[in-house]
Enzyme design. Structure first.
Site, PDB file in Angstrom:
ATOM      1  N   HIS A  49       0.836  -1.209   0.000  1.00 24.49           N
ATOM      2  CA  HIS A  49       0.000   0.000   0.000  1.00 24.49           C
ATOM      3  C   HIS A  49       0.869   1.257   0.000  1.00 24.49           C
ATOM      4  O   HIS A  49       0.683   2.176  -0.816  1.00 24.49           O
ATOM      5  CB  HIS A  49      -0.924  -0.035   1.229  1.00 24.49           C
ATOM      6  CG  HIS A  49      -1.872   1.106   1.330  1.00 24.49           C
ATOM      7  ND1 HIS A  49      -3.249   0.966   1.208  1.00 24.49           N
ATOM      8  CD2 HIS A  49      -1.668   2.432   1.553  1.00 24.49           C
ATOM      9  CE1 HIS A  49      -3.835   2.140   1.349  1.00 24.49           C
ATOM     10  NE2 HIS A  49      -2.902   3.053   1.557  1.00 24.49           N
ATOM     11  N   GLU A  50       1.834   1.307   0.897  1.00 23.45           N
ATOM     12  CA  GLU A  50       2.665   2.520   1.010  1.00 23.45           C
ATOM     13  C   GLU A  50       3.622   2.657  -0.156  1.00 23.45           C
ATOM     14  O   GLU A  50       3.941   3.774  -0.589  1.00 23.45           O
ATOM     15  CB  GLU A  50       3.406   2.532   2.348  1.00 23.45           C
ATOM     16  CG  GLU A  50       2.504   2.432   3.579  1.00 23.45           C
ATOM     17  CD  GLU A  50       1.392   3.489   3.609  1.00 23.45           C
ATOM     18  OE1 GLU A  50       1.563   4.563   2.997  1.00 23.45           O
ATOM     19  OE2 GLU A  50       0.347   3.223   4.244  1.00 23.45           O
ATOM     20  N   HIS A  83       1.950   4.520  -2.927  1.00 20.98           N
ATOM     21  CA  HIS A  83       2.034   5.976  -2.733  1.00 20.98           C
ATOM     22  C   HIS A  83       3.413   6.483  -3.138  1.00 20.98           C
ATOM     23  O   HIS A  83       3.539   7.513  -3.815  1.00 20.98           O
ATOM     24  CB  HIS A  83       1.771   6.349  -1.268  1.00 20.98           C
ATOM     25  CG  HIS A  83       0.370   6.128  -0.822  1.00 20.98           C
ATOM     26  ND1 HIS A  83      -0.729   6.404  -1.610  1.00 20.98           N
ATOM     27  CD2 HIS A  83      -0.136   5.657   0.354  1.00 20.98           C
ATOM     28  CE1 HIS A  83      -1.842   6.107  -0.968  1.00 20.98           C
ATOM     29  NE2 HIS A  83      -1.513   5.652   0.235  1.00 20.98           N
TER      30      HIS A  83
END
Lengths: 109, 192
Positions: B71-72, B75
């Site tokens: 997820h990170e 980003h």
């Protein structure tokens, strides 16, 4: 001296990959995931056709097979780009990505 | 657990490769920070320091670590490849949150069932909307209505942006196929 393009070209994927994608597409798990995401069953036949065309190229160097395979893959690429981006893409990575943590701004030299 | 995720998760390996290719090679010691966090937050990406924060007090299982890292990294990947205005442009923030929820496995059927969110037909999209909304409301002081409006505005575009996976990886098997495609990309684009 350049070799003719036909002798340099090869399918975008190894033929075995088209077959494994076809099998994966038709699997129960993938059909479930597709329904969970899009509310419909996936369409898998194109992978099978691509596999057939790949084998045709491998065995007979068929120009029709090559063209059909290229067209199919270009369609896939186009589908993946079928949206209007929200942001502008960079030409270079962020300048501070690799900077040490105690140095937040570029120093004047 | 972080090292194991970076070495073995096909999701993480693909993202790390794509970031290196975009000029943002990730170094564990520089770009990851394990900290204690308040509440139930699992992690975050800090664009100001180019760092991923992992909440060590809230991540207890390898599968959770794999998902948070993915997820990170999404980003981070967006930060690396695009001019994302994290602080001033809510559409950009929403877009990256939609992508992260969509592509990390956050919204897998099993994860949703474990949250007691039962849904089947197109539920993945509903989950992505909901989680993107939650993420925005957690970091910005805006009304729910305003956040929903922003998510709606960018949803179609961002839900369909599957970079760098080329597909929505619903399972480890999907992620392995995506990783295979990524490793083959030079041959692929040379022969289109």
């Amino acid at each position: 001296m350049d070799r003719p393009e036909e002798s340099r070209w090869r399918p975008p994927r190894v033929c075995e990959d088209y077959w494994t994608e076809f099998r994966h597409c038709k699997s129960l798990r993938n059909r479930f995931h597709h329904y969970y995401t899009y509310g419909a069953m996936p369409s898998c036949q194109q992978w099978n056709e691509d596999h057939n065309n790949c084998k045709q190229w491998e065995m007979h160097r068929s120009p029709e097979a090559k063209e059909a395979l290229q067209k199919s893959e270009r369609n896939r690429v186009a589908e993946q780009k079928n949206f209007t981006p929200v942001w502008q893409l960079r030409q270079e990575p962020p300048r501070d990505w690799h900077m040490p943590l105690n140095q937040e701004k570029p120093q004047d030299s | 657990m972080l090292h194991f995720a970076m070495e073995t998760s096909p999701y993480a390996k693909l993202l790390l490769g794509a970031m290196k290719n975009s000029g943002c090679k990730v170094f564990k010691e520089r770009h990851f920070s394990c900290e204690d966090c308040s509440g139930t937050v699992s992690g975050g990406f800090d664009a100001a320091s180019s760092q991923i924060v992992l909440c060590q007090n809230n991540i207890h299982q390898q599968s959770h670590m794999n998902r948070v890292v993915t997820h990170e990294l999404i980003h981070s990947f967006d930060h690396c490849r695009a001019h994302v205005d994290w602080f001033n442009n809510l559409r950009h923030l929403a877009c990256s949150e939609i992508r992260a929820a969509n592509l990390s496995g956050d919204c897998s059927f099993i994860n949703e069932v474990s949250r007691l969110n039962f849904g089947l037909k197109e539920h993945h999209q509903e989950c992505v909307r909901g989680r993107a909304l939650r993420s925005i409301l957690a970091v910005r002081k805006i009304s729910r209505e305003e956040a929903e409006k922003i998510v709606d505005e960018v949803f179609d575009s961002c839900f369909n942006d599957h970079a760098p996976f080329g597909r929505i990886p619903h399972s480890k098997e999907d992620a392995k196929f995506a990783y295979r495609d990524y490793m083959n990309k030079d041959r692929y684009y040379a022969n289109l």
